[in-house]
Design an enzyme around this catalytic site. Structure first.
Site, PDB file in Angstrom:
ATOM      1  N   ASN A   9     -40.358  26.864  13.280  1.00  0.00           N
ATOM      2  CA  ASN A   9     -40.097  25.642  12.516  1.00  0.00           C
ATOM      3  C   ASN A   9     -39.248  26.048  11.312  1.00  0.00           C
ATOM      4  O   ASN A   9     -39.765  26.665  10.379  1.00  0.00           O
ATOM      5  CB  ASN A   9     -41.422  25.022  12.069  1.00  0.00           C
ATOM      6  CG  ASN A   9     -41.231  23.890  11.086  1.00  0.00           C
ATOM      7  OD1 ASN A   9     -40.130  23.326  10.978  1.00  0.00           O
ATOM      8  ND2 ASN A   9     -42.281  23.538  10.355  1.00  0.00           N
ATOM      9  N   TRP A  10     -37.984  25.689  11.360  1.00  0.00           N
ATOM     10  CA  TRP A  10     -37.074  26.106  10.281  1.00  0.00           C
ATOM     11  C   TRP A  10     -37.201  25.233   9.032  1.00  0.00           C
ATOM     12  O   TRP A  10     -36.551  25.503   8.032  1.00  0.00           O
ATOM     13  CB  TRP A  10     -35.627  26.084  10.785  1.00  0.00           C
ATOM     14  CG  TRP A  10     -35.256  27.271  11.606  1.00  0.00           C
ATOM     15  CD1 TRP A  10     -36.074  28.298  12.004  1.00  0.00           C
ATOM     16  CD2 TRP A  10     -33.954  27.569  12.129  1.00  0.00           C
ATOM     17  NE1 TRP A  10     -35.353  29.215  12.731  1.00  0.00           N
ATOM     18  CE2 TRP A  10     -34.054  28.798  12.827  1.00  0.00           C
ATOM     19  CE3 TRP A  10     -32.720  26.922  12.092  1.00  0.00           C
ATOM     20  CZ2 TRP A  10     -32.956  29.382  13.474  1.00  0.00           C
ATOM     21  CZ3 TRP A  10     -31.630  27.500  12.731  1.00  0.00           C
ATOM     22  CH2 TRP A  10     -31.750  28.719  13.406  1.00  0.00           C
ATOM     23  N   LYS A  11     -37.996  24.187   9.111  1.00  0.00           N
ATOM     24  CA  LYS A  11     -38.128  23.264   7.972  1.00  0.00           C
ATOM     25  C   LYS A  11     -36.735  22.855   7.467  1.00  0.00           C
ATOM     26  O   LYS A  11     -35.846  22.637   8.271  1.00  0.00           O
ATOM     27  CB  LYS A  11     -38.969  23.905   6.872  1.00  0.00           C
ATOM     28  CG  LYS A  11     -40.264  24.509   7.395  1.00  0.00           C
ATOM     29  CD  LYS A  11     -41.225  24.852   6.307  1.00  0.00           C
ATOM     30  CE  LYS A  11     -42.396  25.625   6.890  1.00  0.00           C
ATOM     31  NZ  LYS A  11     -43.616  25.449   6.174  1.00  0.00           N
ATOM     32  N   HIS A  96     -46.522  17.313  11.355  1.00  0.00           N
ATOM     33  CA  HIS A  96     -46.642  18.533  10.542  1.00  0.00           C
ATOM     34  C   HIS A  96     -47.297  18.171   9.210  1.00  0.00           C
ATOM     35  O   HIS A  96     -47.080  17.072   8.685  1.00  0.00           O
ATOM     36  CB  HIS A  96     -45.252  19.140  10.310  1.00  0.00           C
ATOM     37  CG  HIS A  96     -45.307  20.504   9.697  1.00  0.00           C
ATOM     38  ND1 HIS A  96     -45.494  20.692   8.347  1.00  0.00           N
ATOM     39  CD2 HIS A  96     -45.226  21.745  10.249  1.00  0.00           C
ATOM     40  CE1 HIS A  96     -45.521  21.995   8.102  1.00  0.00           C
ATOM     41  NE2 HIS A  96     -45.363  22.657   9.236  1.00  0.00           N
ATOM     42  N   GLU A  98     -46.632  18.923   6.290  1.00  0.00           N
ATOM     43  CA  GLU A  98     -45.691  18.526   5.220  1.00  0.00           C
ATOM     44  C   GLU A  98     -45.266  17.071   5.405  1.00  0.00           C
ATOM     45  O   GLU A  98     -45.011  16.369   4.427  1.00  0.00           O
ATOM     46  CB  GLU A  98     -44.487  19.486   5.209  1.00  0.00           C
ATOM     47  CG  GLU A  98     -44.898  20.847   4.647  1.00  0.00           C
ATOM     48  CD  GLU A  98     -44.104  22.030   5.169  1.00  0.00           C
ATOM     49  OE1 GLU A  98     -43.020  21.835   5.743  1.00  0.00           O
ATOM     50  OE2 GLU A  98     -44.591  23.165   4.999  1.00  0.00           O
ATOM     51  N   GLU A 168     -52.820  24.068  12.510  1.00  0.00           N
ATOM     52  CA  GLU A 168     -52.205  24.644  11.318  1.00  0.00           C
ATOM     53  C   GLU A 168     -53.073  24.331  10.091  1.00  0.00           C
ATOM     54  O   GLU A 168     -52.912  23.257   9.478  1.00  0.00           O
ATOM     55  CB  GLU A 168     -50.808  24.058  11.111  1.00  0.00           C
ATOM     56  CG  GLU A 168     -49.851  24.362  12.241  1.00  0.00           C
ATOM     57  CD  GLU A 168     -48.420  24.441  11.728  1.00  0.00           C
ATOM     58  OE1 GLU A 168     -47.796  25.487  11.912  1.00  0.00           O
ATOM     59  OE2 GLU A 168     -47.946  23.462  11.115  1.00  0.00           O
ATOM     60  N   GLY A 174     -47.282  28.687   4.623  1.00  0.00           N
ATOM     61  CA  GLY A 174     -46.369  29.103   3.554  1.00  0.00           C
ATOM     62  C   GLY A 174     -47.049  29.812   2.392  1.00  0.00           C
ATOM     63  O   GLY A 174     -46.456  29.994   1.342  1.00  0.00           O
ATOM     64  N   SER A 214     -48.592  31.190   8.176  1.00  0.00           N
ATOM     65  CA  SER A 214     -48.326  32.570   7.734  1.00  0.00           C
ATOM     66  C   SER A 214     -48.385  33.594   8.865  1.00  0.00           C
ATOM     67  O   SER A 214     -48.842  34.719   8.666  1.00  0.00           O
ATOM     68  CB  SER A 214     -49.277  32.952   6.594  1.00  0.00           C
ATOM     69  OG  SER A 214     -49.019  32.123   5.463  1.00  0.00           O
ATOM     70  N   GLY A 235     -43.279  29.288  10.636  1.00  0.00           N
ATOM     71  CA  GLY A 235     -42.348  28.739   9.655  1.00  0.00           C
ATOM     72  C   GLY A 235     -41.450  29.828   9.094  1.00  0.00           C
ATOM     73  O   GLY A 235     -40.488  30.259   9.734  1.00  0.00           O
ATOM     74  N   GLY A 236     -41.790  30.312   7.900  1.00  0.00           N
ATOM     75  CA  GLY A 236     -40.954  31.265   7.170  1.00  0.00           C
ATOM     76  C   GLY A 236     -40.417  32.423   8.001  1.00  0.00           C
ATOM     77  O   GLY A 236     -39.227  32.754   7.928  1.00  0.00           O
TER      78      GLY A 236
HETATM   79  C1  PEP Z   1     -45.054  25.875   9.564  1.00  0.00           C
HETATM   80  O1  PEP Z   1     -44.098  25.485   8.929  1.00  0.00           O
HETATM   81  O2  PEP Z   1     -45.470  25.214  10.505  1.00  0.00           O
HETATM   82  C2  PEP Z   1     -45.702  27.136   9.182  1.00  0.00           C
HETATM   83  C3  PEP Z   1     -46.750  27.523   9.841  1.00  0.00           C
HETATM   84  O3  PEP Z   1     -45.145  27.841   8.122  1.00  0.00           O
HETATM   85  P1  PEP Z   1     -45.412  29.370   7.715  1.00  0.00           P
HETATM   86  O4  PEP Z   1     -45.357  30.180   8.990  1.00  0.00           O
HETATM   87  O5  PEP Z   1     -44.307  29.717   6.784  1.00  0.00           O
HETATM   88  O6  PEP Z   1     -46.754  29.433   7.090  1.00  0.00           O
END
Ligand code: PEP
Length: 250
Positions: A9-11, A96, A98, A168, A174, A214, A235-236
């Site tokens: 997930n590049w956000k 998600h 967010e 999640e 994050g 994470s 994500g990151g």
């Molecule tokens: C996400 O954006 O779904 C996520 C899990 O982010 P991260 O891996 O950065 O915690």
């Protein structure tokens, strides 16, 4: 036997040029990775570049959100699932945290978007997960059950068979605070039990439940060793080709 899915997930990161650059470094690193399905969900404006770059590879492209109907209309800023399909997407992330936290997403809109995505032939990755205060208050299962009942249980059996769920925990997204494999497994097992109660054991056994929060190259192996963990939503760490490839090639 469930094929794992590892999705990025590049956000709200990367331009089309950066997308092209990512794929030129990433694809050679996962060329031989056939043990898992792979997806990347970039921002809308990068989808065309990602689809073009990933053509002929095993990497599927997805979006991070979609509108809740496929009929075109006067809904400024929205994109229909059918448009995403036509643009070459195979997946779409729905609900998600967010989106829930900052953009008013509810279990009801999650269900509507999921249905529309399925109607367009996309695979929805439906996100659920508890906040830190909910976990600390011992309410994790209650929250997951509410999100499952409101956002997922209203699907037909045929629709349910085509979704992926991502667990999640919001406190892990994050933050660098990954859930322990045991904590994640407990939630995944609980979600699978909800699926079994509603859609039957065979459907629950076939359901892929991803963990997100994470995930990094150094913690993916322990997570993937859990029996009810069928992949990851990253994500990151999905923004760097080497890190995301290392996660896929755990
Ligand atoms: C996400 O954006 O779904 C996520 C899990 O982010 P991260 O891996 O950065 O915690």
């Amino acid at each position: 036997m469930r094929t794992p899915l590892i999705a990025g997930n590049w956000k709200m990161y990367k331009t089309p040029a950066e997308t092209k650059e990512f794929f030129s470094r990433f694809l050679p690193l996962v060329e031989k990775s056939t043990h898992a399905d792979i997806a990347i969900c970039p921002p809308f404006v990068d989808i065309a570049a990602a689809v073009e770059a990933a053509a002929g590879s095993r990497v599927g492209i997805g979006a991070q959100n979609c509108y809740w109907q496929n009929k075109e209309g006067a809904f400024t800023g929205e994109v229909t699932p059918a448009m995403l399909k036509a643009a070459g997407c195979a997946y779409v992330i729905i609900g998600h945290s967010e989106r829930r936290q900052y953009f008013g997403e509810t279990d009801e809109t999650v269900l509507r978007r999921t249905r529309a995505a399925l109607e367009a032939g996309l695979t929805p990755i439906v996100c659920v997960g508890e906040l830190l205060e909910e976990r600390e208050a011992g309410r994790t299962n209650e929250v997951l059950q509410r999100q499952f009942e409101g956002g997922i249980a209203g699907l037909s059996a045929e629709e349910f068979a085509r979704i992926v769920i991502a667990y999640e925990p919001v406190w892990a997204i994050g933050t660098g605070k990954v859930a322990t494999p045991e904590t994640a497994e407990e939630a995944h097992k609980f979600l699978r039990s909800l699926a079994a109660a509603k859609f039957g054991k065979a459907a629950a056994d076939a359901l892929r439940i991803l963990y997100g929060g994470s995930v990094k190259p150094d913690n993916i192996r322990g997570l993937m060793a859990q029996p009810d963990l069928d992949g990851a939503l990253v994500g990151g760490a999905s923004l760097k080709p080497e890190d995301f490839a290392a996660i896929i090639n755990f």
